[in-house]
Design an enzyme around this catalytic site. Structure first.
Site, short mmCIF file in Angstrom:
data_model
loop_
_atom_site.label_atom_id
_atom_site.label_comp_id
_atom_site.label_asym_id
_atom_site.label_seq_id
_atom_site.Cartn_x
_atom_site.Cartn_y
_atom_site.Cartn_z
N GLU A 121 0.84 -1.19 0.00
CA GLU A 121 0.00 0.00 0.00
C GLU A 121 0.88 1.24 0.00
O GLU A 121 2.09 1.17 0.25
CB GLU A 121 -0.98 0.01 1.19
CG GLU A 121 -2.09 -1.02 1.04
CD GLU A 121 -3.18 -0.87 2.06
OE1 GLU A 121 -3.08 0.04 2.92
OE2 GLU A 121 -4.14 -1.66 2.03
N HIS A 240 -9.62 10.33 2.29
CA HIS A 240 -9.24 9.25 1.39
C HIS A 240 -9.39 9.74 -0.03
O HIS A 240 -10.43 10.30 -0.40
CB HIS A 240 -10.10 8.01 1.62
CG HIS A 240 -9.50 6.77 1.04
ND1 HIS A 240 -9.42 6.55 -0.32
CD2 HIS A 240 -8.93 5.69 1.62
CE1 HIS A 240 -8.83 5.38 -0.53
NE2 HIS A 240 -8.52 4.84 0.63
N ARG A 286 -1.26 9.66 1.25
CA ARG A 286 -2.67 9.95 1.00
C ARG A 286 -2.98 11.44 0.88
O ARG A 286 -3.82 11.83 0.09
CB ARG A 286 -3.53 9.34 2.12
CG ARG A 286 -3.78 7.87 1.95
CD ARG A 286 -4.69 7.34 3.02
NE ARG A 286 -5.00 5.93 2.79
CZ ARG A 286 -5.66 5.17 3.63
NH1 ARG A 286 -6.08 5.67 4.79
NH2 ARG A 286 -5.92 3.91 3.36
N HIS A 345 -12.17 10.46 5.89
CA HIS A 345 -11.96 9.03 6.05
C HIS A 345 -11.44 8.65 7.44
O HIS A 345 -11.90 7.67 8.02
CB HIS A 345 -10.95 8.56 4.99
CG HIS A 345 -10.68 7.09 5.00
ND1 HIS A 345 -11.67 6.15 4.77
CD2 HIS A 345 -9.54 6.39 5.22
CE1 HIS A 345 -11.13 4.93 4.83
NE2 HIS A 345 -9.86 5.05 5.11
N ARG A 380 -1.83 9.76 8.47
CA ARG A 380 -1.73 8.34 8.83
C ARG A 380 -1.19 7.50 7.68
O ARG A 380 -1.63 7.63 6.53
CB ARG A 380 -3.11 7.81 9.24
CG ARG A 380 -3.14 6.32 9.53
CD ARG A 380 -4.52 5.89 9.97
NE ARG A 380 -5.51 6.04 8.92
CZ ARG A 380 -5.86 5.06 8.08
NH1 ARG A 380 -5.25 3.89 8.12
NH2 ARG A 380 -6.79 5.28 7.17
#
Length: 534
Positions: A121, A240, A286, A345, A380
């Site tokens: 990821e 997100h 992100r 998100h 995060r």
């Protein structure tokens, strides 16, 4: 144990857990056989963001990976605000918590040799995401934990009640005020408790566009703040980048793992717009990807996630949840790009806790998204949220088990607001303002407008539900106004760069937020231009 609400005022157990996601259920299981009561606003499995998590859990369990590398990636993404000791502790405990979940029945994917399968990821330097059937980790984890909880006699579950106030004596939590979700005008219930664990989840549903369930409205954060708890880093809200825009609320999520498997972000001209924005393109952190998608949409070119070349006919098998969401909207992701947009998100901020999950109030612990441990900083790292929830749930259980509690005092009388049922239009207006004024891109003027609106609601409304969501909105917005820089997920168009003198975490209180609001007070003549009526 009885699961009837009327038995709670005479309960002999001293531990109440508010919330039934990963943090709440895992903590309850870790406390067994000690009696514990779990309060869930929705039926188990229906109101927790955990069940919606698609990526999985980050854990350095593969050969060649290490906890130190995992922690380094976490620190790098956190934009200078990660507590490095906390990050390393999480990474080192990851393997043990994965094995706990395996014992509770979570069917993590394995490779042909029987080892845990791991995927890639964004911003991870190695393949370390442990998953279930590609994008079904959250559902599988919650299902397994619910089965384990139902089979544990020491755990009482009360469903259909929301916590609306913490009851305190000085700086000590003595109990909770609950109200039935199906009948918000009914008389509240009071529970006396010597230990309360707040595990109520995040704040995403304060925004008009979100991937979070309706229960994620920041109520746990609000009632802790109203009781005097210190709140950390509330300005940092992660958006997100790839929520699926098909007119649903909440918006379905196109997991980041899709980009890990080669899906690309394109505009309506078929151009990959992230290549020019970051060396990692679609696998950038992100916050970078979210701003890239936001900017492309703002130009009118739109943003789409294209997995037709990377997955094609394998899409349904590899990512069944995303596939089902697309098909329901008449989009075939094996053959068509998916329309996407940034959506609220995850909240990096929350109730400030120490390494054991203790808050600034005696008798109150917090775990999962409602807490702020310092592990995430300003942004995060993907799939660290479920890891943090499991690690802190175990730590909280261990701390409570070894805690020396004073004699339980009788809780004070309940709070008595004039009205507890929140008009849907009011909530919709607040959510719209959070998205437009406190969203992906922020500036002083819009933040000040939102502060004035939220402060008025928090101060004047007699509606306890509205008061609580306005409290959380005010905390997020005042801290966003005060942080006059861009860092991680917090982006200010009027302060576009990081400031070295602000490379520290935010620690605030509701009183401090009110003071900021008072400094921005406007005249009655102009206040009516930003109404959210109670």
């Amino acid at each position: 144990m009885s699961n009837q609400i009327n038995d709670l005022t005479h309960a002999t157990d001293d531990i109440v857990i508010v919330g039934a996601g990963l943090a709440g259920l895992f903590c309850a299981l870790k406390l067994a056989p000690r009696p514990v009561t779990v309060i869930s606003a929705a039926p188990l499995g229906e109101g927790a963001s955990t069940a919606w998590a698609q990526g999985g859990i980050a854990a350095a369990v593969a050969e060649g990976d290490s906890a130190e590398a995992h922690a380094a990636d976490t620190v790098a993404v956190g934009a200078g605000l990660v507590d490095e000791t906390i990050a390393l502790g999480l990474a080192r405990e990851a393997g043990a918590r994965i094995h706990d979940l395996l014992r509770y029945g979570v069917p993590f994917d394995r490779d042909l040799e029987g080892r845990l399968a791991v995927s890639q990821e964004a911003a991870h330097s190695a393949r370390r995401i442990v998953h279930v059937r590609g994008d079904m980790a959250g559902k599988a984890i919650i299902a397994a934990l619910i089965d384990a909880v139902r089979a544990t006699p020491s755990i009482r579950v009360i469903e259909g009640y929301v916590a609306e106030a913490l009851l305190t004596e000085g700086d000590t939590v003595t109990g909770l005020q609950l109200r039935q979700t199906a009948d918000p005008s009914a008389k509240p219930h009071i529970i006396a408790s010597r230990a309360v664990v707040m595990a109520t989840g995040g704040i995403g549903h304060l925004y008009a566009v979100t991937t979070n369930p309706a229960e994620a409205r920041g109520l746990g954060l609000a009632i802790a703040a109203r009781a005097g708890a210190v709140i950390a880093d509330p300005e940092f809200v992660q958006f997100h980048p790839t929520a699926i825009m098909v007119g649903r609320d909440p918006a379905p999520l196109a997991t980041e793992a899709l980009r890990g498997e080669g899906a690309t972000l394109i505009n309506d001209k078929g151009e990959r717009f992230m290549i020019a924005r970051h060396r990692l393109a679609e696998l950038a952190p992100r916050d970078v990807v979210a701003r890239g998608v936001f900017a492309e949409i703002a130009t009118g070119r739109g943003a789409f996630l294209d997995a037709t070349a990377s997955l094609g006919s394998r899409f349904a098998e590899k990512f069944p949840t995303v596939y089902a969401s697309c098909i329901a909207a008449n989009i075939d992701p094996a053959r068509q790009p998916i329309p996407v947009a940034p959506a609220a998100h995850y909240h990096m901020g929350g109730i400030a806790v120490d390494a054991r999950g203790r808050t600034s109030l005696r008798g109150l612990w917090a775990g999962g998204e409602v807490s702020c441990t310092g592990a995430h900083g300003a942004n995060r790292l993907a799939s660290n949220s479920l890891l943090e929830a499991a690690v802190y749930a175990a730590r909280i259980a261990e701390d409570i088990d070894g805690h020396d509690f004073a004699a339980r005092a009788s809780p004070p009388e309940p709070t008595t607001p004039r009205n507890c049922a929140m008009p849907p239009l009011t909530e919709a207006n607040l959510r719209t303002m959070m998205t437009s004024h406190v969203g992906v891109i922020r500036d002083a003027d819009r933040l000040a407008q939102a502060i004035r609106t939220f402060a008025s609601l928090e101060r004047d409304t007699g509606n306890i539900a509205l008061r609580n969501i306005a409290t959380t909105a005010l905390l997020v917005t005042t801290s966003a106004w005060a942080r006059r820089e861009s860092r991680g997920a917090h982006c200010r168009s009027d302060h576009p760069t990081e400031r070295p003198d602000l490379a520290h975490r935010t620690m605030t209180t509701l009183q401090a937020a009110r003071e900021i609001a008072a400094s921005l007070a406007e005249s009655p003549a102009t206040r009516s231009t930003h109404p959210i009526t109670a």
